[in-house]
Design a protein around this motif. Structure first.
Motif, PDB file in Angstrom:
ATOM      1  N   ILE A   3      43.126  69.695  52.266  1.00  0.00           N
ATOM      2  CA  ILE A   3      43.770  69.088  51.090  1.00  0.00           C
ATOM      3  C   ILE A   3      45.297  69.145  51.195  1.00  0.00           C
ATOM      4  O   ILE A   3      45.995  68.224  50.757  1.00  0.00           O
ATOM      5  CB  ILE A   3      43.266  69.759  49.783  1.00  0.00           C
ATOM      6  N   ILE A   4      45.836  70.199  51.806  1.00  0.00           N
ATOM      7  CA  ILE A   4      47.296  70.311  51.936  1.00  0.00           C
ATOM      8  C   ILE A   4      47.821  69.229  52.875  1.00  0.00           C
ATOM      9  O   ILE A   4      48.827  68.570  52.580  1.00  0.00           O
ATOM     10  CB  ILE A   4      47.718  71.720  52.428  1.00  0.00           C
ATOM     11  N   ASP A   5      47.134  69.016  54.005  1.00  0.00           N
ATOM     12  CA  ASP A   5      47.547  67.947  54.932  1.00  0.00           C
ATOM     13  C   ASP A   5      47.484  66.584  54.259  1.00  0.00           C
ATOM     14  O   ASP A   5      48.373  65.746  54.439  1.00  0.00           O
ATOM     15  CB  ASP A   5      46.671  67.945  56.192  1.00  0.00           C
ATOM     16  N   ARG A   6      46.430  66.358  53.473  1.00  0.00           N
ATOM     17  CA  ARG A   6      46.320  65.082  52.738  1.00  0.00           C
ATOM     18  C   ARG A   6      47.475  64.931  51.746  1.00  0.00           C
ATOM     19  O   ARG A   6      48.054  63.856  51.607  1.00  0.00           O
ATOM     20  CB  ARG A   6      44.974  65.004  52.013  1.00  0.00           C
ATOM     21  N   ALA A   7      47.805  66.038  51.078  1.00  0.00           N
ATOM     22  CA  ALA A   7      48.901  66.009  50.101  1.00  0.00           C
ATOM     23  C   ALA A   7      50.234  65.714  50.781  1.00  0.00           C
ATOM     24  O   ALA A   7      51.053  64.947  50.256  1.00  0.00           O
ATOM     25  CB  ALA A   7      48.970  67.343  49.353  1.00  0.00           C
ATOM     26  N   VAL A   8      50.462  66.293  51.955  1.00  0.00           N
ATOM     27  CA  VAL A   8      51.697  66.041  52.705  1.00  0.00           C
ATOM     28  C   VAL A   8      51.787  64.562  53.073  1.00  0.00           C
ATOM     29  O   VAL A   8      52.863  63.950  52.960  1.00  0.00           O
ATOM     30  CB  VAL A   8      51.775  66.948  53.962  1.00  0.00           C
ATOM     31  N   GLN A   9      50.666  63.963  53.485  1.00  0.00           N
ATOM     32  CA  GLN A   9      50.655  62.527  53.803  1.00  0.00           C
ATOM     33  C   GLN A   9      51.049  61.695  52.582  1.00  0.00           C
ATOM     34  O   GLN A   9      51.823  60.742  52.688  1.00  0.00           O
ATOM     35  CB  GLN A   9      49.264  62.085  54.290  1.00  0.00           C
ATOM     36  N   VAL A  10      50.506  62.069  51.420  1.00  0.00           N
ATOM     37  CA  VAL A  10      50.842  61.364  50.169  1.00  0.00           C
ATOM     38  C   VAL A  10      52.344  61.467  49.906  1.00  0.00           C
ATOM     39  O   VAL A  10      53.015  60.472  49.592  1.00  0.00           O
ATOM     40  CB  VAL A  10      50.026  61.934  48.978  1.00  0.00           C
ATOM     41  N   LEU A  11      52.904  62.669  50.037  1.00  0.00           N
ATOM     42  CA  LEU A  11      54.336  62.879  49.790  1.00  0.00           C
ATOM     43  C   LEU A  11      55.191  62.065  50.764  1.00  0.00           C
ATOM     44  O   LEU A  11      56.219  61.509  50.366  1.00  0.00           O
ATOM     45  CB  LEU A  11      54.689  64.363  49.918  1.00  0.00           C
ATOM     46  N   ARG A  12      54.754  61.987  52.025  1.00  0.00           N
ATOM     47  CA  ARG A  12      55.525  61.235  53.026  1.00  0.00           C
ATOM     48  C   ARG A  12      55.544  59.745  52.741  1.00  0.00           C
ATOM     49  O   ARG A  12      56.395  59.022  53.251  1.00  0.00           O
ATOM     50  CB  ARG A  12      54.953  61.502  54.422  1.00  0.00           C
ATOM     51  N   GLN A  13      54.590  59.275  51.930  1.00  0.00           N
ATOM     52  CA  GLN A  13      54.542  57.853  51.561  1.00  0.00           C
ATOM     53  C   GLN A  13      55.089  57.636  50.148  1.00  0.00           C
ATOM     54  O   GLN A  13      54.749  56.650  49.484  1.00  0.00           O
ATOM     55  CB  GLN A  13      53.103  57.346  51.673  1.00  0.00           C
ATOM     56  N   ASP A  14      55.908  58.577  49.681  1.00  0.00           N
ATOM     57  CA  ASP A  14      56.509  58.526  48.343  1.00  0.00           C
ATOM     58  C   ASP A  14      55.477  58.536  47.220  1.00  0.00           C
ATOM     59  O   ASP A  14      55.725  58.022  46.129  1.00  0.00           O
ATOM     60  CB  ASP A  14      57.448  57.311  48.198  1.00  0.00           C
ATOM     61  N   GLY A  15      54.310  59.138  47.496  1.00  0.00           N
ATOM     62  CA  GLY A  15      53.284  59.282  46.464  1.00  0.00           C
ATOM     63  C   GLY A  15      53.485  60.553  45.668  1.00  0.00           C
ATOM     64  O   GLY A  15      54.383  61.358  45.961  1.00  0.00           O
ATOM     65  N   LEU A  16      52.622  60.745  44.653  1.00  0.00           N
ATOM     66  CA  LEU A  16      52.741  61.896  43.755  1.00  0.00           C
ATOM     67  C   LEU A  16      51.525  62.805  43.873  1.00  0.00           C
ATOM     68  O   LEU A  16      50.388  62.340  43.882  1.00  0.00           O
ATOM     69  CB  LEU A  16      52.886  61.434  42.305  1.00  0.00           C
ATOM     70  N   VAL A  17      51.798  64.104  43.939  1.00  0.00           N
ATOM     71  CA  VAL A  17      50.757  65.121  44.089  1.00  0.00           C
ATOM     72  C   VAL A  17      50.849  66.105  42.923  1.00  0.00           C
ATOM     73  O   VAL A  17      51.933  66.594  42.605  1.00  0.00           O
ATOM     74  CB  VAL A  17      50.937  65.893  45.415  1.00  0.00           C
ATOM     75  N   VAL A  18      49.709  66.400  42.301  1.00  0.00           N
ATOM     76  CA  VAL A  18      49.658  67.462  41.306  1.00  0.00           C
ATOM     77  C   VAL A  18      49.288  68.746  42.047  1.00  0.00           C
ATOM     78  O   VAL A  18      48.355  68.756  42.846  1.00  0.00           O
ATOM     79  CB  VAL A  18      48.620  67.151  40.206  1.00  0.00           C
ATOM     80  N   TYR A  19      50.060  69.815  41.805  1.00  0.00           N
ATOM     81  CA  TYR A  19      49.829  71.064  42.531  1.00  0.00           C
ATOM     82  C   TYR A  19      49.908  72.264  41.586  1.00  0.00           C
ATOM     83  O   TYR A  19      50.620  72.233  40.584  1.00  0.00           O
ATOM     84  CB  TYR A  19      50.843  71.217  43.680  1.00  0.00           C
TER      85      TYR A  19
END
Length: 193
Positions: A3-19
């Protein structure tokens, strides 16, 4: 892929992650990308005139984004990582959209393993604002995270007391929260020096 790797991918594409943090759920976007920051403002329906804090995963990262004098360094050593947001003079690397032209930035160094892994693997600061619509209840469960997002990292039920916000440029408590008495004690001691 975890899930952390997926979240990093989202962040790299200017997406938003709830943590999760040790206080409440945060809404994270790339704190160095104006496009991601704008998405955070839109998701929260937050006024662009209100600054947004950032989250870091090390003291080195704090020194990279802000100017830290001796007293601020002493405060950071004592309270961070932990449920305290420190306001410090921002360095030029921080987009003005985050500081709303005030020249200062709020910094969280959360004491939560998932938050720290996320920031560490992303290798840059992320936004640190509650995952709710502005003015709404602070989210302590995934179900309470009302701000639109691309991915949620489930940390279960969180304690729910927001961080205490301390402006280390004026040595004032801006918002009372977790560890308030300890922080107030430190500021009182610093004022006597």
């Amino acid at each position: 892929m975890d899930i952390i790797d997926r979240a990093v991918q989202v962040l790299r594409q200017d997406g938003l992650v709830v943590y999760p943090t040790e206080t409440i759920y945060g809404l994270g976007g790339d704190a160095l990308s104006e496009e991601a920051i704008l998405k955070v403002y839109e998701a929260k329906q937050r006024l662009l005139s209100k600054p947004i804090s950032i989250a870091v995963s090390s003291e080195e990262m704090i020194c990279w984004v802000a100017r830290v004098d001796d007293l601020a360094g002493e405060f950071i050593d004592r309270f961070l990582p932990g449920p305290v947001t420190v306001i410090l003079p921002a360095k030029k690397v921080i987009p003005e959209m985050l500081t709303v032209g005030l020249g200062k930035v709020g910094i969280r160094f959360p004491d939560h393993p998932l938050a720290l892994q996320l920031i560490d693997r992303f290798d840059a600061p992320i936004t640190a604002t509650s995952a709710n619509i502005s003015g709404g209840r602070d989210p302590v469960t995934p179900e309470e995270c009302r701000a639109p997002h691309d991915l949620l990292i489930d940390g279960g039920r969180l304690p729910g007391t927001p961080s205490t916000v301390v402006d280390l440029t004026s040595m004032e408590i801006v918002r009372p929260g977790a560890m308030l008495e300890e922080v107030a004690g430190f500021l009182a001691g610093a004022a006597r020096k």
